[in-house]
Design a protein around this motif. Sequence first.
Motif, mmCIF file in Angstrom:
data_model
loop_
_atom_site.group_PDB
_atom_site.id
_atom_site.type_symbol
_atom_site.label_atom_id
_atom_site.label_comp_id
_atom_site.label_asym_id
_atom_site.label_seq_id
_atom_site.Cartn_x
_atom_site.Cartn_y
_atom_site.Cartn_z
ATOM 1 N N LYS A 137 50.226 41.655 18.284
ATOM 2 C CA LYS A 137 50.428 40.651 19.322
ATOM 3 C C LYS A 137 51.897 40.606 19.732
ATOM 4 N N ALA A 138 52.122 40.473 21.026
ATOM 5 C CA ALA A 138 53.480 40.530 21.551
ATOM 6 C C ALA A 138 54.307 39.327 21.108
ATOM 7 N N ILE A 139 55.572 39.585 20.847
ATOM 8 C CA ILE A 139 56.516 38.531 20.496
ATOM 9 C C ILE A 139 57.140 37.972 21.780
ATOM 10 N N GLY A 140 57.317 36.673 21.839
ATOM 11 C CA GLY A 140 57.952 36.066 23.004
ATOM 12 C C GLY A 140 56.992 35.526 24.034
ATOM 13 N N ASN A 141 55.697 35.501 23.697
ATOM 14 C CA ASN A 141 54.709 34.989 24.649
ATOM 15 C C ASN A 141 54.190 33.603 24.262
ATOM 16 N N GLU A 142 54.974 32.872 23.506
ATOM 17 C CA GLU A 142 54.534 31.557 23.050
ATOM 18 C C GLU A 142 54.503 30.560 24.212
ATOM 19 N N THR A 143 53.589 29.618 24.123
ATOM 20 C CA THR A 143 53.474 28.577 25.153
ATOM 21 C C THR A 143 54.391 27.416 24.792
ATOM 22 N N ALA A 144 55.223 27.021 25.728
ATOM 23 C CA ALA A 144 56.142 25.909 25.492
ATOM 24 C C ALA A 144 55.425 24.577 25.697
ATOM 25 N N ALA A 145 55.773 23.618 24.871
ATOM 26 C CA ALA A 145 55.153 22.292 24.969
ATOM 27 C C ALA A 145 55.823 21.459 26.059
ATOM 28 N N ASP A 146 55.034 20.635 26.732
ATOM 29 C CA ASP A 146 55.550 19.703 27.734
ATOM 30 C C ASP A 146 55.906 18.359 27.098
ATOM 31 N N TYR A 147 55.106 17.959 26.114
ATOM 32 C CA TYR A 147 55.288 16.662 25.472
ATOM 33 C C TYR A 147 55.481 16.820 23.970
#
Length: 202
Positions: A137-147
Motif C-alpha cells: 500500500k502506498a505511503i502518503g495517501n492517508e485521509t486527513a481529519a476535518d474534526y
Amino acid sequence: MRKNILLSIVLLSICSALCFSAKVKRVDSDKLTDLDGFWNDNDVKIVCDSLIDQCVKSPAVRKKSAVIESKTGDMPFAIIGKIENNSSEHIDTSIIENKFRNAIINSGVMNFVASKNERDYLREEKDDQQSTTSNAKAIGNETAADYMLIGTVKSIVQKEGKKSVRAYFVDVQLVDIETNRILWTGEDDSIKKIIKRAKVKL
C-alpha cells in the motif's frame, strides 16, 4: 502425629476453598448495577447516549458537514483526540472514546480516521510491506481529519461521616482542526450518587 498435621492442613485448604470460592451470576448488560458508588458501565452508557445525541443533532455540525460534503462528495472525517480523566478515581476513558466513535459512524453524520496510536501501527505495516509484498500500500495517501473530538471527565466528592456524595461532569467538544473553531460542545452532569457506608460492628 505427622498424619494428623497433614490431615488438618488438607481440611483447612478445603474449607478455605469452599468459603472463599467465587459465586458468579450473569445479568443483563442493561441492568443497573452499582456496588460501590464509583464510575461504572451504566454511567458510561447514560453519559454517552446523551452527548452523542446532542452532537449528531447539532445544527452547527450538520451545517459545516454539508459544506464539506458538497465540496468533496464525502462526509467529513473526524478523529478521536483525547478524553482526559481529571476525576478523583481511575476511569478508563478509552471506553467513552470508542462509544463516541462507533455511534457517530453509525449515525451517518461523519466518518472517522484512525487515532494517533493506530496510525503509528498502520505506518509500520506499510513500511514493512514496501520490501515484503508485491502489492504494498502506498505511503502518503492517508485521509486527513476535518474534526477532532476531545473532552474531560471531572468529579466532585463531598464527605461527612459515613456519607459521601459523588458528582461527575463530562465535557466533550468537536473542534474544526483547520480553524480551531469549536463546532459543538456538550456537557453531561446527570450522574450524582449518594453513598452511605455501613457502620463497622466491633
